[in-house]
Design a protein around this motif. Structure first.
Motif, PDB file in Angstrom:
ATOM      1  N   ASN A  87      -2.741  -9.497  -1.111  1.00  0.00           N
ATOM      2  CA  ASN A  87      -2.956  -8.784   0.143  1.00  0.00           C
ATOM      3  C   ASN A  87      -4.105  -9.400   0.946  1.00  0.00           C
ATOM      4  OD1 ASN A  87      -2.194  -6.403   1.788  1.00  0.00           O
ATOM      5  ND2 ASN A  87      -4.314  -5.818   1.394  1.00  0.00           N
ATOM      6  N   LYS A  88      -5.140  -9.876   0.277  1.00  0.00           N
ATOM      7  CA  LYS A  88      -6.299 -10.460   0.952  1.00  0.00           C
ATOM      8  C   LYS A  88      -6.008 -11.850   1.511  1.00  0.00           C
ATOM      9  CE  LYS A  88     -11.007 -12.099   0.208  1.00  0.00           C
ATOM     10  NZ  LYS A  88     -12.080 -12.323  -0.768  1.00  0.00           N
ATOM     11  N   HIS A  89      -5.281 -12.664   0.758  1.00  0.00           N
ATOM     12  CA  HIS A  89      -5.180 -14.083   1.084  1.00  0.00           C
ATOM     13  C   HIS A  89      -3.898 -14.513   1.794  1.00  0.00           C
ATOM     14  CE1 HIS A  89      -8.871 -15.194  -0.958  1.00  0.00           C
ATOM     15  NE2 HIS A  89      -8.525 -14.364  -1.917  1.00  0.00           N
ATOM     16  N   ASN A 134      -5.138  -5.817  -9.293  1.00  0.00           N
ATOM     17  CA  ASN A 134      -6.058  -6.835  -8.780  1.00  0.00           C
ATOM     18  C   ASN A 134      -5.315  -8.082  -8.314  1.00  0.00           C
ATOM     19  OD1 ASN A 134      -8.598  -5.551  -8.833  1.00  0.00           O
ATOM     20  ND2 ASN A 134      -8.631  -5.728 -11.046  1.00  0.00           N
ATOM     21  N   LYS A 157       0.826  -1.205   0.000  1.00  0.00           N
ATOM     22  CA  LYS A 157       0.000   0.000   0.000  1.00  0.00           C
ATOM     23  C   LYS A 157       0.861   1.257   0.000  1.00  0.00           C
ATOM     24  CE  LYS A 157      -4.110  -2.046   2.003  1.00  0.00           C
ATOM     25  NZ  LYS A 157      -5.072  -2.061   3.096  1.00  0.00           N
ATOM     26  N   ALA A 179      -4.092  -7.153  -4.978  1.00  0.00           N
ATOM     27  CA  ALA A 179      -5.212  -7.154  -4.031  1.00  0.00           C
ATOM     28  C   ALA A 179      -5.495  -8.575  -3.543  1.00  0.00           C
ATOM     29  CB  ALA A 179      -6.452  -6.545  -4.677  1.00  0.00           C
ATOM     30  N   GLN A 180      -5.396  -9.555  -4.439  1.00  0.00           N
ATOM     31  CA  GLN A 180      -5.594 -10.952  -4.039  1.00  0.00           C
ATOM     32  C   GLN A 180      -4.489 -11.401  -3.084  1.00  0.00           C
ATOM     33  OE1 GLN A 180      -8.270 -12.711  -4.542  1.00  0.00           O
ATOM     34  NE2 GLN A 180      -9.236 -11.460  -6.121  1.00  0.00           N
ATOM     35  N   SER A 205     -10.420  -3.228  -4.114  1.00  0.00           N
ATOM     36  CA  SER A 205     -11.036  -4.351  -3.412  1.00  0.00           C
ATOM     37  C   SER A 205     -10.885  -5.575  -4.297  1.00  0.00           C
ATOM     38  CB  SER A 205     -12.518  -4.084  -3.171  1.00  0.00           C
ATOM     39  OG  SER A 205     -12.677  -2.974  -2.339  1.00  0.00           O
ATOM     40  N   PRO A 206     -10.512  -6.716  -3.722  1.00  0.00           N
ATOM     41  CA  PRO A 206     -10.329  -7.918  -4.545  1.00  0.00           C
ATOM     42  C   PRO A 206     -11.651  -8.365  -5.176  1.00  0.00           C
ATOM     43  CG  PRO A 206      -9.682  -8.321  -2.253  1.00  0.00           C
ATOM     44  CD  PRO A 206     -10.228  -6.947  -2.321  1.00  0.00           C
TER      45      PRO A 206
END
Length: 159
Positions: free
Chosen positions: A77-79, A71, A3, A74-75, A15-16
């Protein structure tokens, strides 16, 4: 880390997106993680639809690939924990264009440049570029990736 680097480039982590079928967007096998194909989607809006060389120009394609790469990040970062990222391995870039348009390496640089600018040496990767007749929802481009994760440390759980 991700980020902060994006902020320095004037970009935000979107957002993913969620899968459009019976699959997962992010899958870990051993220390290798795979990110399913990501399209130029931002805040649920489908962007950069059409054929390169007809509906979109090379600069549009560059921006579309950059959004696909965002994107992918983002994935990640999310997972998983971004500090567990050892490095990006390989990206597969897909595009749809007219028969006479021949600037695919330039548009895929939108993804490659972003990965190296944000991740530094961890963003260095190999890549494949594949022209296709069509992509879902008329997207001009799509991007999938594989990456290597470090061994889990105490307190960190594999998802």
């Amino acid at each position: 880390m991700i980020k902060n680097k994006l902020g320095q480039l004037g970009l935000e982590l979107p957002s993913p997106s969620v899968p459009g079928g019976n699959y997962t967007s992010f899958h870990i096998r051993g220390h290798i993680a795979y990110v399913a194909i990501q399209f130029p989607i931002q805040s649920g809006e489908y962007l950069f639809q059409g054929r390169l060389g007809q509906d979109l120009n090379t600069e549009d394609g560059y921006q579309a690939m950059q959004l696909c790469a965002l994107n992918v990040l983002a994935q990640i970062n999310k997972h998983t924990s971004p500090n567990q990222l050892e490095g990006l391995n390989h990206i597969d870039a897909y595009y749809q264009s007219t028969e006479s348009w021949d600037e695919a390496p330039l548009i895929v640089n939108g993804a490659s440049d972003l990965f190296v600018n944000v991740l530094g040496d961890k963003g260095i990767h190999t890549r494949s570029i594949v022209g296709v007749h069509t992509l879902p929802r008329g997207f001009s481009v799509g991007l999938s990736a594989s990456l290597t994760l470090r061994k889990p440390t105490r307190g960190w759980v594999w998802l």
